[in-house]
Design a protein around this motif. Sequence first.
Motif, short mmCIF file in Angstrom:
data_model
loop_
_atom_site.label_atom_id
_atom_site.label_comp_id
_atom_site.label_asym_id
_atom_site.label_seq_id
_atom_site.Cartn_x
_atom_site.Cartn_y
_atom_site.Cartn_z
N VAL A 69 27.56 54.70 35.97
CA VAL A 69 27.96 53.48 36.69
C VAL A 69 28.47 53.79 38.11
O VAL A 69 28.94 54.88 38.40
CB VAL A 69 29.08 52.71 35.93
CG1 VAL A 69 28.55 52.17 34.62
CG2 VAL A 69 30.29 53.60 35.71
N CYS A 70 28.37 52.76 38.97
CA CYS A 70 28.90 52.83 40.33
C CYS A 70 30.44 52.79 40.26
O CYS A 70 30.98 51.92 39.60
CB CYS A 70 28.36 51.64 41.12
SG CYS A 70 29.10 51.41 42.74
N PRO A 71 31.12 53.74 40.90
CA PRO A 71 32.59 53.79 40.79
C PRO A 71 33.29 52.62 41.49
O PRO A 71 34.47 52.40 41.29
CB PRO A 71 32.96 55.11 41.48
CG PRO A 71 31.81 55.45 42.34
CD PRO A 71 30.60 54.85 41.71
N ILE A 72 32.55 51.83 42.27
CA ILE A 72 33.18 50.72 43.00
C ILE A 72 33.04 49.42 42.22
O ILE A 72 34.01 48.71 42.00
CB ILE A 72 32.56 50.58 44.42
CG1 ILE A 72 32.71 51.90 45.19
CG2 ILE A 72 33.18 49.42 45.19
CD1 ILE A 72 34.14 52.41 45.35
N CYS A 73 31.82 49.11 41.76
CA CYS A 73 31.60 47.80 41.12
C CYS A 73 31.35 47.90 39.62
O CYS A 73 31.37 46.89 38.93
CB CYS A 73 30.43 47.09 41.79
SG CYS A 73 28.86 47.93 41.50
N GLY A 74 31.10 49.10 39.11
CA GLY A 74 30.87 49.26 37.67
C GLY A 74 29.46 48.90 37.22
O GLY A 74 29.13 49.00 36.04
N TRP A 110 26.07 55.63 42.94
CA TRP A 110 26.05 54.40 43.75
C TRP A 110 25.02 53.44 43.15
O TRP A 110 23.94 53.86 42.73
CB TRP A 110 25.67 54.76 45.19
CG TRP A 110 25.56 53.61 46.13
CD1 TRP A 110 26.43 52.57 46.29
CD2 TRP A 110 24.50 53.37 47.08
NE1 TRP A 110 26.01 51.72 47.27
CE2 TRP A 110 24.82 52.18 47.78
CE3 TRP A 110 23.34 54.06 47.42
CZ2 TRP A 110 24.00 51.66 48.79
CZ3 TRP A 110 22.53 53.54 48.42
CH2 TRP A 110 22.86 52.36 49.09
N CYS A 111 25.41 52.15 43.16
CA CYS A 111 24.54 51.14 42.58
C CYS A 111 23.38 50.77 43.49
O CYS A 111 22.43 50.13 43.08
CB CYS A 111 25.35 49.88 42.27
SG CYS A 111 26.10 49.18 43.76
N GLY A 112 23.49 51.15 44.78
CA GLY A 112 22.44 50.81 45.73
C GLY A 112 22.76 49.58 46.56
O GLY A 112 22.00 49.22 47.47
N GLU A 142 27.07 46.27 49.79
CA GLU A 142 28.47 45.86 49.69
C GLU A 142 29.38 47.01 49.25
O GLU A 142 30.46 47.22 49.82
CB GLU A 142 28.57 44.74 48.64
CG GLU A 142 29.55 43.65 48.99
CD GLU A 142 29.43 42.50 47.98
OE1 GLU A 142 30.28 42.47 47.09
OE2 GLU A 142 28.46 41.72 48.07
N CYS A 143 28.93 47.77 48.28
CA CYS A 143 29.74 48.90 47.80
C CYS A 143 29.80 50.00 48.86
O CYS A 143 30.83 50.63 49.04
CB CYS A 143 29.17 49.44 46.50
SG CYS A 143 29.48 48.34 45.11
N GLU A 144 28.69 50.21 49.56
CA GLU A 144 28.67 51.21 50.62
C GLU A 144 29.68 50.83 51.72
O GLU A 144 30.45 51.67 52.20
CB GLU A 144 27.26 51.32 51.20
CG GLU A 144 27.11 52.46 52.19
CD GLU A 144 25.68 52.60 52.73
OE1 GLU A 144 24.81 51.78 52.37
OE2 GLU A 144 25.46 53.54 53.50
ZN ZN Z 1 28.35 49.33 43.34
#
Ligand code: ZN
Length: 477
Positions: A459-464, A428-430, A433-435
């Motif tokens: 990388v975050c699997p949602i936003c890269g 997770w990027c932290g 929004e992705c959460e």
């Molecule tokens: Zn993310």
Amino acid sequence: MADNKKLVSEITSMDEDFTQWYTDVCIKADLVSYSNIKGCMVIKPAGYAIWELIQKHLDARFKATGVQNAYLPMFIPESLLQKEKDHVEGFAPEVAWVTHGGLEPLTERYCVRPTSETLFCDYYRGEIHSYKDLPQVLNQWCSVVRWEKETRPFLRSREFLWQEGHTAHATFEEAEERTQQMLNVYADFLENDMAIPVIKGQKTDKEKFAGAEATYTVEALMHDGRALQSATSHNFGDGFAKAFEIQYAGKDNKLHYVNQTSWGLTTRTIGAMIMVHGDNSGLVVPPKIAPIQVVVIPIQQKKEGVLDAAYDIAKSLSDYRVKTDDTDRTPGFKFAEQEMRGIPVRVEIGPKDLEAGKCVLVRRDTREKIECAISEVSAKVGELLDQIQKDMFARAKKHLEEHTFVAHNKEEFAENFKETKGFVKAMWCGDRECEDKIKEEFNVTSRCMPFEQENISDVCPICGKPAKKMVYWGRAY
Ligand SMILES: [Zn+2]
């Protein structure tokens, strides 16, 4: 054995309908009954005895770390609840209000405590003046009220039992140390006494307690692949102290705000025990918290000597929580009842056994039957109880490991959460929004950022974007 069949056939199979299975077990094992007050349950003696053992084991651990018990009022004046902004926003939608005292309307309404941070703050403000008054390390065993819309026995009810610890310290570091110490106490209790393996970690900002700087949690996995938050521990920093003006004179003769923590475990733990260990015959209770650890069941008890032999065996087991079922119901019914109530070991003794100087021990968890000389029954039962406790934990741990999956991308999230299979670990990027996206898209929540981090990918699997933390995701109770 028709009556045996009847007792068991009324439970829905857990593979067919896990929710109904759970409710059936709660009722048929005599743990709870419904009350006239919507959303509130009666905890019956068999259920309350489990809670008493949970209290006993946990309270001893608390006291070993210097905790003292106290009791504060159940009412909170509205003005007090409103002092800490995040806290009141978090709890206001689900509090119950008292508006009248007798026939007179109150000048200020009181809520029935949903949790007692505000009361402890008010109390500590009067108690703490100097660094010599610190730390304060108190706990209370009580019930709290949260006006839930949907309720289920143990898991969610409008009034539930719990303990809430509240502490005040001179520094942030000391508060942090206490927060983590209590999380470790919970993990130790859950794993060693409840035989429930847990993931220890920190909640994301989105999921943390209203008013906390940091919330730590122990997360468990139920048999159906859903998560259950089993206890939490919060570090408030000096946020509450500033809202409630709790200051002490330090060794430097200057005024400082205290740093506070709170931590709690509830009757939900009984729900976790049911859903981690139970099977299609009912409860399986870990020996350490089983109100009855051994039941002695005489077979053909009218035959000469059988009942006396059963009483003698029970007497030789007096180191354990033992009961002799000498009622005139059939052995088949008694076996089924022992299984439904999850009593760890049953001892069967009939005329032929008696003649041979033997009895039969049956494990509830595996149903394994073990022949045992009557003279050795006490030692053998002791060994068995230890073994059952260990095996139950090992099985639950294996289930947890086999139902923890890795997601490198959205497809792998979708695959796991199409039907709930278990936890998903992902980077997770932290960003909130992705959460939020994961929550909406897969109908799951972040359970925790585990203390034991792994680097699944960069990388975050949602936003890269670059990943900061590995997170456990799950569909939770
Ligand atoms: Zn993310």
